[in-house]
Design a protein around this motif. Structure first.
Motif, PDB file in Angstrom:
ATOM      1  N   GLY A  19       0.818  -1.152  -0.039  1.00 30.20           N
ATOM      2  CA  GLY A  19      -0.067  -0.132   0.118  1.00 30.20           C
ATOM      3  C   GLY A  19       0.616   1.299  -0.189  1.00 30.20           C
ATOM      4  O   GLY A  19       2.032   1.185   0.150  1.00 30.20           O
ATOM      5  N   GLY A  20       0.376   2.408  -0.071  1.00 27.39           N
ATOM      6  CA  GLY A  20       1.048   3.530  -0.073  1.00 27.39           C
ATOM      7  C   GLY A  20       1.636   3.740  -1.661  1.00 27.39           C
ATOM      8  O   GLY A  20       1.184   3.275  -2.627  1.00 27.39           O
ATOM      9  N   ASP A  21       2.830   4.716  -1.511  1.00 26.03           N
ATOM     10  CA  ASP A  21       3.455   5.253  -2.768  1.00 26.03           C
ATOM     11  C   ASP A  21       4.807   4.770  -2.881  1.00 26.03           C
ATOM     12  O   ASP A  21       5.415   5.122  -4.005  1.00 26.03           O
ATOM     13  N   GLU A  22       5.166   3.748  -2.003  1.00 24.27           N
ATOM     14  CA  GLU A  22       6.783   3.456  -2.245  1.00 24.27           C
ATOM     15  C   GLU A  22       6.678   1.915  -2.394  1.00 24.27           C
ATOM     16  O   GLU A  22       5.932   1.153  -2.175  1.00 24.27           O
ATOM     17  N   PRO A  23       7.649   1.451  -3.366  1.00 27.12           N
ATOM     18  CA  PRO A  23       8.579   2.223  -4.200  1.00 27.12           C
ATOM     19  C   PRO A  23       7.882   2.964  -5.164  1.00 27.12           C
ATOM     20  O   PRO A  23       6.850   2.932  -5.711  1.00 27.12           O
ATOM     21  N   SER A  24       8.512   4.241  -5.600  1.00 25.15           N
ATOM     22  CA  SER A  24       7.794   5.372  -6.471  1.00 25.15           C
ATOM     23  C   SER A  24       7.979   4.900  -7.962  1.00 25.15           C
ATOM     24  O   SER A  24       9.169   4.647  -8.419  1.00 25.15           O
ATOM     25  N   MET A  25       6.770   4.795  -8.626  1.00 25.26           N
ATOM     26  CA  MET A  25       6.788   4.453  -9.998  1.00 25.26           C
ATOM     27  C   MET A  25       7.682   5.744 -10.693  1.00 25.26           C
ATOM     28  O   MET A  25       8.660   5.558 -11.675  1.00 25.26           O
ATOM     29  N   ILE A  26       7.336   6.983 -10.420  1.00 26.61           N
ATOM     30  CA  ILE A  26       7.937   8.153 -10.828  1.00 26.61           C
ATOM     31  C   ILE A  26       9.546   8.261 -10.694  1.00 26.61           C
ATOM     32  O   ILE A  26      10.339   8.384 -11.669  1.00 26.61           O
ATOM     33  N   ARG A  27       9.987   7.836  -9.305  1.00 28.99           N
ATOM     34  CA  ARG A  27      11.379   7.801  -9.084  1.00 28.99           C
ATOM     35  C   ARG A  27      12.097   6.900  -9.943  1.00 28.99           C
ATOM     36  O   ARG A  27      13.219   7.166 -10.478  1.00 28.99           O
ATOM     37  N   ALA A  28      11.421   5.713 -10.157  1.00 32.90           N
ATOM     38  CA  ALA A  28      11.981   4.557 -10.635  1.00 32.90           C
ATOM     39  C   ALA A  28      12.200   4.877 -12.291  1.00 32.90           C
ATOM     40  O   ALA A  28      13.343   4.691 -12.977  1.00 32.90           O
ATOM     41  N   ALA A  29      11.117   5.462 -12.835  1.00 30.21           N
ATOM     42  CA  ALA A  29      11.239   6.014 -14.227  1.00 30.21           C
ATOM     43  C   ALA A  29      12.148   7.127 -14.323  1.00 30.21           C
ATOM     44  O   ALA A  29      13.023   6.894 -15.212  1.00 30.21           O
ATOM     45  N   GLN A  30      12.282   8.030 -13.588  1.00 33.19           N
ATOM     46  CA  GLN A  30      13.502   8.959 -13.682  1.00 33.19           C
ATOM     47  C   GLN A  30      14.864   8.428 -13.675  1.00 33.19           C
ATOM     48  O   GLN A  30      15.638   8.759 -14.198  1.00 33.19           O
ATOM     49  N   THR A  31      14.838   7.301 -12.588  1.00 32.75           N
ATOM     50  CA  THR A  31      16.511   6.745 -12.718  1.00 32.75           C
ATOM     51  C   THR A  31      16.877   6.077 -13.999  1.00 32.75           C
ATOM     52  O   THR A  31      17.787   6.152 -14.324  1.00 32.75           O
ATOM     53  N   CYS A  32      15.837   5.386 -14.393  1.00 31.48           N
ATOM     54  CA  CYS A  32      16.021   4.478 -15.750  1.00 31.48           C
ATOM     55  C   CYS A  32      16.383   5.534 -16.939  1.00 31.48           C
ATOM     56  O   CYS A  32      17.348   5.372 -17.646  1.00 31.48           O
ATOM     57  N   ILE A  33      15.488   6.733 -16.857  1.00 34.60           N
ATOM     58  CA  ILE A  33      15.811   7.771 -17.945  1.00 34.60           C
ATOM     59  C   ILE A  33      17.103   8.352 -17.737  1.00 34.60           C
ATOM     60  O   ILE A  33      18.068   8.488 -18.725  1.00 34.60           O
ATOM     61  N   GLU A  34      17.540   8.625 -16.595  1.00 38.11           N
ATOM     62  CA  GLU A  34      18.987   9.364 -16.251  1.00 38.11           C
ATOM     63  C   GLU A  34      20.132   8.189 -16.387  1.00 38.11           C
ATOM     64  O   GLU A  34      21.063   8.635 -16.925  1.00 38.11           O
ATOM     65  N   ALA A  35      19.810   6.906 -16.554  1.00 39.37           N
ATOM     66  CA  ALA A  35      20.541   5.844 -16.722  1.00 39.37           C
ATOM     67  C   ALA A  35      20.894   5.617 -18.333  1.00 39.37           C
ATOM     68  O   ALA A  35      21.669   5.159 -18.839  1.00 39.37           O
ATOM     69  N   GLY A  36      19.872   6.200 -19.075  1.00 42.18           N
ATOM     70  CA  GLY A  36      20.070   6.360 -20.462  1.00 42.18           C
ATOM     71  C   GLY A  36      19.111   5.430 -21.395  1.00 42.18           C
ATOM     72  O   GLY A  36      19.337   5.343 -22.617  1.00 42.18           O
ATOM     73  N   CYS A  37      18.034   4.757 -20.513  1.00 42.41           N
ATOM     74  CA  CYS A  37      17.005   4.069 -21.294  1.00 42.41           C
ATOM     75  C   CYS A  37      16.480   4.893 -22.332  1.00 42.41           C
ATOM     76  O   CYS A  37      16.139   6.063 -22.139  1.00 42.41           O
ATOM     77  N   GLY A  38      15.623   4.493 -23.286  1.00 45.09           N
ATOM     78  CA  GLY A  38      15.194   5.100 -24.273  1.00 45.09           C
ATOM     79  C   GLY A  38      13.617   5.090 -24.377  1.00 45.09           C
ATOM     80  O   GLY A  38      12.938   5.513 -25.093  1.00 45.09           O
ATOM     81  N   GLY A  39      12.855   4.195 -23.124  1.00 40.60           N
ATOM     82  CA  GLY A  39      11.413   4.145 -23.142  1.00 40.60           C
ATOM     83  C   GLY A  39      11.258   3.623 -21.769  1.00 40.60           C
ATOM     84  O   GLY A  39      11.727   3.154 -21.163  1.00 40.60           O
ATOM     85  N   ILE A  40       9.892   3.732 -21.520  1.00 45.07           N
ATOM     86  CA  ILE A  40       9.097   3.215 -20.226  1.00 45.07           C
ATOM     87  C   ILE A  40       8.116   2.356 -20.998  1.00 45.07           C
ATOM     88  O   ILE A  40       7.404   2.862 -21.647  1.00 45.07           O
ATOM     89  N   THR A  41       7.884   1.196 -20.170  1.00 43.05           N
ATOM     90  CA  THR A  41       6.626   0.386 -20.767  1.00 43.05           C
ATOM     91  C   THR A  41       5.906   0.209 -19.383  1.00 43.05           C
ATOM     92  O   THR A  41       6.484   0.065 -18.210  1.00 43.05           O
ATOM     93  N   VAL A  42       4.547   0.111 -19.520  1.00 39.39           N
ATOM     94  CA  VAL A  42       3.647  -0.333 -18.617  1.00 39.39           C
ATOM     95  C   VAL A  42       2.496  -1.040 -19.060  1.00 39.39           C
ATOM     96  O   VAL A  42       2.287  -0.801 -20.305  1.00 39.39           O
ATOM     97  N   HIS A  43       2.009  -1.836 -18.276  1.00 38.46           N
ATOM     98  CA  HIS A  43       1.167  -2.854 -18.881  1.00 38.46           C
ATOM     99  C   HIS A  43      -0.161  -2.812 -17.799  1.00 38.46           C
ATOM    100  O   HIS A  43      -0.117  -3.788 -16.932  1.00 38.46           O
ATOM    101  N   PRO A  44      -1.158  -1.886 -17.947  1.00 40.07           N
ATOM    102  CA  PRO A  44      -2.074  -1.820 -17.021  1.00 40.07           C
ATOM    103  C   PRO A  44      -3.209  -2.945 -17.376  1.00 40.07           C
ATOM    104  O   PRO A  44      -3.379  -3.103 -18.595  1.00 40.07           O
TER     105      PRO A  44
END
Length: 249
Positions: A19-44
């Motif tokens: 429950g709650g907001d941790e770990p953060s989807m936004i922080r994870a995405a930001q970390t991946c982007i800063e590391a150089g990934c070219g995209g983010i995928t989600v499967h709702p």
């Protein structure tokens, strides 16, 4: 270079377990982007077992103009609760790409693709592909290795396929991946001959990605989540993303 799109579903699974907001989807995405990934995928999914509609919207705001955004899902699954349906989510956030996957609530994870020779599915997909293209989304369809008749997908407006690589990963783990690798390569060739670009995903890992990448000339994109997030527990998320990028180079 083949684009690496990081699937963040497992981040959402961990968050939802407590429950709650941790770990953060936004922080994870930001970390991946800063590391150089070219995209983010989600499967709702309609059952919202991991990524939720609000995650989809929040990530869209973060990613816009920075990296590609790939949303996967079953185009035939209707609205349920706060899940508005895949097409409606695409209308709201206008991702770079929508990947159509024939999954259901009973599947723990995606375990098969659409059959390009199934006329019933093609007839149902045609208007949905048209709607997504009108929204400016690139459309990809999840298919099994060994599929053919990709001209049928091209004829309804599909632009890419994503090869389901689960069987390849299993064969690799068993030490006998040659046959599955050849099947994947032939599937890619057939799709490319029909004018479709080729993506791949499911159970790809640092161990098996190099051989797969070498066998598929012109591979446009790999979408990797489960193994990447698992490896990140030991190596760190940013380091793991960089390791995958090095393999793709």
């Amino acid at each position: 270079m083949t684009l690496l799109s990081v699937n963040l579903n497992k981040i959402a699974v961990l968050r939802n377990s407590r429950g709650g907001d941790e770990p953060s989807m936004i922080r994870a995405a930001q970390t991946c982007i800063e590391a150089g990934c070219g995209g983010i995928t989600v499967h709702p999914r309609p059952d919202q077992r991991h990524v939720r509609p609000d995650d989809v919207r929040a990530l869209a705001a973060l990613l816009r103009g920075r990296v590609e955004y790939n949303i996967e899902g079953n185009p035939f699954a209707g609205a349920r609760g706060t899940y508005p349906g895949l097409i409606e989510l695409a209308r709201e956030v206008k991702p770079t790409q929508v990947t159509l996957v024939p999954d259901s609530d009973s599947q723990i994870t995606s375990d098969h693709g659409f059959d390009p020779q199934d006329q019933r599915d093609l007839d149902k997909l045609r208007p949905l592909v048209f709607k997504l293209r009108e929204l400016g989304c690139r459309v990809s369809v999840f298919v099994d290795a060994g599929s053919s008749a990709f001209e049928n997908l091209a004829a309804i407006g599909v632009q890419r396929i994503e090869i389901y690589t689960g069987p390849y990963a299993h064969a690799f783990a068993e030490g006998d991946a040659h046959g599955m690798l050849e099947l994947c390569a032939e599937t890619a060739r057939r799709a490319q001959q029909a004018g479709l670009a080729v993506n791949a995903g499911h159970d790809l890992s640092q161990a098996n990605l190099g051989a797969f990448h070498a066998a598929i000339p012109g591979l446009a994109e790999v979408s990797i989540g489960h193994a990447l997030i698992g490896e990140a527990l030991y190596e760190g998320l940013a380091n793991t993303v960089r390791n995958y990028l090095q393999i793709l180079r």
